[in-house]
Design a protein around this motif. Structure first.
Motif, PDB file in Angstrom:
ATOM      1  N   PRO A  25       0.654  -1.298   0.019  1.00 34.66           N
ATOM      2  CA  PRO A  25       0.104  -0.101  -0.132  1.00 34.66           C
ATOM      3  C   PRO A  25       0.749   1.331  -0.030  1.00 34.66           C
ATOM      4  N   VAL A  26       0.425   2.316  -0.524  1.00 39.15           N
ATOM      5  CA  VAL A  26       1.279   3.456  -0.504  1.00 39.15           C
ATOM      6  C   VAL A  26       1.780   4.054   0.659  1.00 39.15           C
ATOM      7  N   VAL A  27       0.940   4.347   1.575  1.00 44.28           N
ATOM      8  CA  VAL A  27       1.551   4.947   2.715  1.00 44.28           C
ATOM      9  C   VAL A  27       2.511   3.800   3.545  1.00 44.28           C
ATOM     10  N   THR A  28       1.965   2.705   3.891  1.00 43.54           N
ATOM     11  CA  THR A  28       2.702   1.715   4.636  1.00 43.54           C
ATOM     12  C   THR A  28       4.023   1.452   3.935  1.00 43.54           C
ATOM     13  N   GLY A  29       3.560   1.210   2.575  1.00 45.57           N
ATOM     14  CA  GLY A  29       4.807   0.859   1.707  1.00 45.57           C
ATOM     15  C   GLY A  29       6.043   2.117   1.644  1.00 45.57           C
ATOM     16  N   ALA A  30       5.861   3.238   1.718  1.00 38.31           N
ATOM     17  CA  ALA A  30       6.495   4.318   1.923  1.00 38.31           C
ATOM     18  C   ALA A  30       7.326   4.386   3.096  1.00 38.31           C
ATOM     19  N   SER A  31       6.351   4.481   4.324  1.00 36.83           N
ATOM     20  CA  SER A  31       6.701   4.445   5.915  1.00 36.83           C
ATOM     21  C   SER A  31       7.430   3.508   6.217  1.00 36.83           C
ATOM     22  N   HIS A  32       7.005   2.131   5.980  1.00 38.47           N
ATOM     23  CA  HIS A  32       7.484   0.937   6.909  1.00 38.47           C
ATOM     24  C   HIS A  32       8.228  -0.036   5.930  1.00 38.47           C
ATOM     25  N   VAL A  33       7.611  -0.250   4.827  1.00 39.24           N
ATOM     26  CA  VAL A  33       8.056  -1.327   3.797  1.00 39.24           C
ATOM     27  C   VAL A  33       9.666  -0.690   3.127  1.00 39.24           C
ATOM     28  N   ALA A  34       9.566   0.335   2.308  1.00 36.83           N
ATOM     29  CA  ALA A  34      10.779   0.668   1.772  1.00 36.83           C
ATOM     30  C   ALA A  34      11.966   0.831   2.565  1.00 36.83           C
ATOM     31  N   PRO A  35      12.108   1.488   3.930  1.00 42.34           N
ATOM     32  CA  PRO A  35      13.218   1.491   4.658  1.00 42.34           C
ATOM     33  C   PRO A  35      13.902   0.084   4.884  1.00 42.34           C
ATOM     34  N   LEU A  36      12.858  -0.634   5.185  1.00 39.37           N
ATOM     35  CA  LEU A  36      13.590  -2.323   5.371  1.00 39.37           C
ATOM     36  C   LEU A  36      14.181  -2.955   4.219  1.00 39.37           C
ATOM     37  N   LEU A  37      13.307  -2.514   3.106  1.00 44.00           N
ATOM     38  CA  LEU A  37      13.812  -3.001   1.857  1.00 44.00           C
ATOM     39  C   LEU A  37      15.091  -2.408   1.371  1.00 44.00           C
ATOM     40  N   PHE A  38      15.341  -1.042   1.546  1.00 44.36           N
ATOM     41  CA  PHE A  38      16.634  -0.378   1.405  1.00 44.36           C
ATOM     42  C   PHE A  38      17.788  -1.411   2.317  1.00 44.36           C
ATOM     43  N   GLU A  39      17.403  -1.681   3.639  1.00 47.32           N
ATOM     44  CA  GLU A  39      18.300  -2.412   4.344  1.00 47.32           C
ATOM     45  C   GLU A  39      18.522  -3.649   3.723  1.00 47.32           C
ATOM     46  N   PHE A  40      17.340  -4.477   3.281  1.00 47.21           N
ATOM     47  CA  PHE A  40      17.687  -5.772   2.718  1.00 47.21           C
ATOM     48  C   PHE A  40      18.700  -5.645   1.772  1.00 47.21           C
ATOM     49  N   SER A  41      18.587  -4.810   0.645  1.00 45.14           N
ATOM     50  CA  SER A  41      19.043  -4.406  -0.364  1.00 45.14           C
ATOM     51  C   SER A  41      20.701  -4.337  -0.132  1.00 45.14           C
ATOM     52  N   LYS A  42      21.021  -3.587   0.759  1.00 50.06           N
ATOM     53  CA  LYS A  42      22.373  -3.558   1.228  1.00 50.06           C
ATOM     54  C   LYS A  42      23.006  -4.790   1.864  1.00 50.06           C
ATOM     55  N   ALA A  43      22.107  -5.676   2.438  1.00 50.94           N
ATOM     56  CA  ALA A  43      22.621  -6.536   3.025  1.00 50.94           C
ATOM     57  C   ALA A  43      22.808  -7.995   1.934  1.00 50.94           C
ATOM     58  N   HIS A  44      21.998  -7.835   0.932  1.00 49.88           N
ATOM     59  CA  HIS A  44      22.015  -8.790   0.069  1.00 49.88           C
ATOM     60  C   HIS A  44      22.314  -8.253  -1.242  1.00 49.88           C
ATOM     61  N   PRO A  45      23.571  -7.969  -1.682  1.00 48.91           N
ATOM     62  CA  PRO A  45      23.687  -7.324  -2.945  1.00 48.91           C
ATOM     63  C   PRO A  45      23.443  -7.994  -4.232  1.00 48.91           C
ATOM     64  N   LYS A  46      23.504  -9.366  -4.136  1.00 46.39           N
ATOM     65  CA  LYS A  46      22.977 -10.072  -5.400  1.00 46.39           C
ATOM     66  C   LYS A  46      21.398  -9.939  -5.627  1.00 46.39           C
ATOM     67  N   VAL A  47      20.822  -9.374  -4.866  1.00 44.77           N
ATOM     68  CA  VAL A  47      19.158  -9.158  -5.010  1.00 44.77           C
ATOM     69  C   VAL A  47      18.816  -7.735  -5.432  1.00 44.77           C
ATOM     70  N   SER A  48      18.384  -7.971  -6.597  1.00 41.92           N
ATOM     71  CA  SER A  48      17.658  -6.476  -7.139  1.00 41.92           C
ATOM     72  C   SER A  48      16.343  -6.366  -6.658  1.00 41.92           C
ATOM     73  N   VAL A  49      15.839  -4.979  -6.235  1.00 42.52           N
ATOM     74  CA  VAL A  49      14.599  -4.932  -5.622  1.00 42.52           C
ATOM     75  C   VAL A  49      13.645  -4.237  -6.353  1.00 42.52           C
ATOM     76  N   GLU A  50      12.319  -4.536  -6.762  1.00 40.45           N
ATOM     77  CA  GLU A  50      11.324  -3.428  -7.314  1.00 40.45           C
ATOM     78  C   GLU A  50      10.354  -3.438  -6.445  1.00 40.45           C
ATOM     79  N   LEU A  51      10.040  -2.293  -6.036  1.00 39.90           N
ATOM     80  CA  LEU A  51       8.782  -1.915  -5.289  1.00 39.90           C
ATOM     81  C   LEU A  51       7.932  -1.182  -5.771  1.00 39.90           C
ATOM     82  N   GLU A  52       6.435  -1.646  -5.955  1.00 37.74           N
ATOM     83  CA  GLU A  52       5.406  -1.063  -6.556  1.00 37.74           C
ATOM     84  C   GLU A  52       4.437  -0.459  -5.434  1.00 37.74           C
ATOM     85  N   LEU A  53       4.113   0.725  -5.088  1.00 34.74           N
ATOM     86  CA  LEU A  53       3.188   1.201  -4.289  1.00 34.74           C
ATOM     87  C   LEU A  53       1.938   1.288  -5.070  1.00 34.74           C
TER      88      LEU A  53
END
Length: 304
Positions: free
Chosen positions: A106-134
């Motif tokens: 969802p737009v709000v939850t995705g921006a405020s809660h999901v995206a920050p954790l996905l950014f951290e996940f991406s840094k921890a797993h450099p072989k994983v590319s992330v696509e996030l659709e809100l």
């Protein structure tokens, strides 16, 4: 209420119970699990005998959970999902998650809660590319090729695994001017008033969920003056005196100078449960499993 007897309850019986509950059919559960229908029926009968209650209502047209069955499914469904994930992890020998992880939220939850954790996940797993659709639309994960979704419960779909990850308190508010002019200074209103007052809502068919003191639930459909699919915009409209708004409590308290919190006599607002959802399949890709585990660890520690 379920009253277990002394008989041993088999793991297979529990697994098949969850399958029948999700599919609403003994035949479909048998097809999905690769177990003969007669075996499914026998295991369910043994499970009902062991715990001493009827779990399903069976007619010639459909199979549905009894109230006891629904309570049991609510408790054991997530446990079998976690067991399946753990077994997949043990079977998967891939050393490091890789590939593209497609996520919708969802737009709000995705921006405020999901995206920050996905950014951290991406840094921890450099072989994983992330696509996030809100988006606030409910997309078909399989057809649209998404690996993960974050959804407000309850989550429907027999082919989905849903695990609760967050619970957000909700509240009711209006501008101080609206309180003075329309409510005559009152901050407590009745349930009858709630449905009559002009409201800013985020879903055309959605209801505001309240709970009585005795634990029963009321679904109230407000009188929509403004319809907008972003709660941030609805809250902004409420600050301008356009009506009452039901939104995450943290969003309302952040505008405490422009909004007054309201209460409903004899009722409290139910929190909204956010689930992490992924397609049900025998083997879950390591990138998906790693992301699910990541979000669970972080959410339990108060991340994001």
């Amino acid at each position: 209420m379920v009253h277990p007897k002394n008989e041993m309850i088999s793991l297979d019986g529990g697994r098949l119970f969850v399958a029948v509950a999700r599919q609403g059919s003994f035949v479909e559960a048998a097809r999905r699990t690769g177990v003969p229908t007669s075996t499914v029926s026998r295991h369910i009968a043994e499970l009902e005998e062991a715990i001493g209650v009827r779990l399903f209502q069976r007619t010639s047209r459909k199979v549905s959970l009894t109230s006891d069955g629904a309570r049991l499914f609510e408790r054991v469904g997530p446990l079998f999902d976690e067991l399946s994930t753990a077994l997949d992890a043990a079977a998967d020998r891939e050393e490091e998650p890789a590939g593209t992880l497609r996520v919708t939220a969802p737009v709000v939850t995705g921006a405020s809660h999901v995206a920050p954790l996905l950014f951290e996940f991406s840094k921890a797993h450099p072989k994983v590319s992330v696509e996030l659709e809100l988006t606030n639309a409910i997309v078909d994960l399989v057809e649209d090729r998404f690996d993960l979704a974050f959804r407000i419960g309850p989550v429907e779909g027999a082919d989905l695994v849903a695990r609760r990850i967050w619970s957000f308190p909700y509240g009711l508010a209006a501008s101080p001017r609206f309180v003075d002019d329309t409510l005559r200074g009152r901050t407590q209103i009745t349930a009858d008033e709630l449905v009559q007052l002009p409201a800013l809502v985020t879903s055309r068919r959605g209801a505001w969920r309240l709970r009585r003191k005795d634990g029963t639930r009321d679904d109230v459909r407000p009188s929509a003056r403004i319809l907008v699919n972003d709660p941030r915009v609805a809250v902004e409209g409420a600050t301008r005196g356009l009506g009452i708004v039901c939104a995450p409590l943290e969003m309302l308290t952040a505008r405490k100078n422009a909004l007054t919190l309201l209460g409903v006599r004899g009722r409290t607002f139910e929190p909204r449960e956010i689930f992490i959802v992924y397609p049900s399949r025998r083997l879950v890709p390591s990138r998906v499993r790693a992301a699910v585990d990541w979000f669970f660890r972080k959410s339990r520690r108060g991340g994001a």
